[in-house]
Design a protein around this motif. Structure first.
Motif, PDB file in Angstrom:
ATOM      1  N   LYS A  13      87.446 149.089  77.563  1.00 18.88           N
ATOM      2  CA  LYS A  13      86.906 147.796  77.990  1.00 18.88           C
ATOM      3  C   LYS A  13      87.890 146.654  77.738  1.00 18.88           C
ATOM      4  N   THR A  14      88.422 146.598  76.521  1.00 19.62           N
ATOM      5  CA  THR A  14      89.295 145.469  76.158  1.00 19.62           C
ATOM      6  C   THR A  14      90.769 145.776  76.395  1.00 19.62           C
ATOM      7  N   GLU A  15      91.093 147.043  76.620  1.00 22.46           N
ATOM      8  CA  GLU A  15      92.464 147.515  76.791  1.00 22.46           C
ATOM      9  C   GLU A  15      93.342 147.194  75.585  1.00 22.46           C
ATOM     10  N   LYS A  16      92.689 147.057  74.420  1.00 26.06           N
ATOM     11  CA  LYS A  16      93.431 146.811  73.180  1.00 26.06           C
ATOM     12  C   LYS A  16      93.590 148.115  72.412  1.00 26.06           C
ATOM     13  N   GLU A  17      94.672 148.151  71.638  1.00 28.23           N
ATOM     14  CA  GLU A  17      94.960 149.319  70.809  1.00 28.23           C
ATOM     15  C   GLU A  17      94.001 149.362  69.621  1.00 28.23           C
ATOM     16  N   LYS A  18      93.429 150.541  69.386  1.00 30.33           N
ATOM     17  CA  LYS A  18      92.579 150.747  68.210  1.00 30.33           C
ATOM     18  C   LYS A  18      93.223 151.827  67.356  1.00 30.33           C
ATOM     19  N   ARG A  19      93.122 151.643  66.038  1.00 28.15           N
ATOM     20  CA  ARG A  19      93.649 152.647  65.113  1.00 28.15           C
ATOM     21  C   ARG A  19      92.529 153.126  64.204  1.00 28.15           C
ATOM     22  N   SER A  20      92.408 154.430  64.094  1.00 27.16           N
ATOM     23  CA  SER A  20      91.437 155.000  63.161  1.00 27.16           C
ATOM     24  C   SER A  20      92.218 155.811  62.124  1.00 27.16           C
ATOM     25  N   ASN A  21      91.773 155.742  60.881  1.00 26.30           N
ATOM     26  CA  ASN A  21      92.471 156.389  59.772  1.00 26.30           C
ATOM     27  C   ASN A  21      91.852 157.724  59.393  1.00 26.30           C
TER      28      ASN A  21
END
Length: 159
Positions: A94-102
């Motif tokens: 939706k936002t085309e932003k990078e997400k990081r999960s740990n």
């Protein structure tokens, strides 16, 4: 290099150890066991440790370990355990932003560089974008994975 996903419990064992100078010293060591519950973890660590420690010892603490997976090494010099924090990179649709999960992993290796190499070896074979955020040596002495009875009875090398 092989990996194993399971429920892992970190167990602290306290016992009296004879030091090189002959004196007795109370020490606490940490181990990890594969188990389905706290009760089974206690039973498994007591069984494992009774073959290594002569004399009395006690289980000081048991807690759930937060390792997503454990990477075992078959290298002879891989005698240390490293905790690795990986960040997985995804793009929010939706936002085309990078997400990081740990996620935390436990890696067996002989050196810090060896641990990074082992991580890259395993993770490089996946299609997941990741970053190694941190790698640090732990105080863990050993990891005991669950083995079925018939696996225990088989010789390691068959001729």
């Amino acid at each position: 290099m092989r990996s194993r996903t399971a429920l892992w419990f970190e167990c602290k064992i306290k016992y009296e150890k004879t030091m090189e100078d002959g004196l007795q010293k109370k020490i606490t060591e940490s181990y990890v066991v594969d188990a389905l519950s706290f009760t089974e973890a206690e039973k498994r660590i007591l069984e494992e440790m009774s073959s290594y420690i002569s004399g009395e010892f006690e289980v000081n603490d048991i807690k759930r370990a937060t390792y997503k997976e454990i990477f075992f090494s078959d290298e002879e010099l891989a005698d240390r355990w490293y905790k690795a924090k990986l960040q997985f990179i995804t793009i929010d649709e939706k936002t085309e932003k990078e997400k990081r999960s740990n996620a935390n992993y436990l890696v067996q290796a002989g050196t810090l560089n060896g641990a990074v190499k082992n991580l890259d070896e395993v993770m490089g074979g996946t299609m997941i974008d990741y970053v190694i955020a941190a790698v640090a040596e732990t105080t863990l002495i050993d990891v005991f994975e669950y083995k079925k009875k018939e696996e225990e009875d088989k010789p390691e090398f068959e001729s």
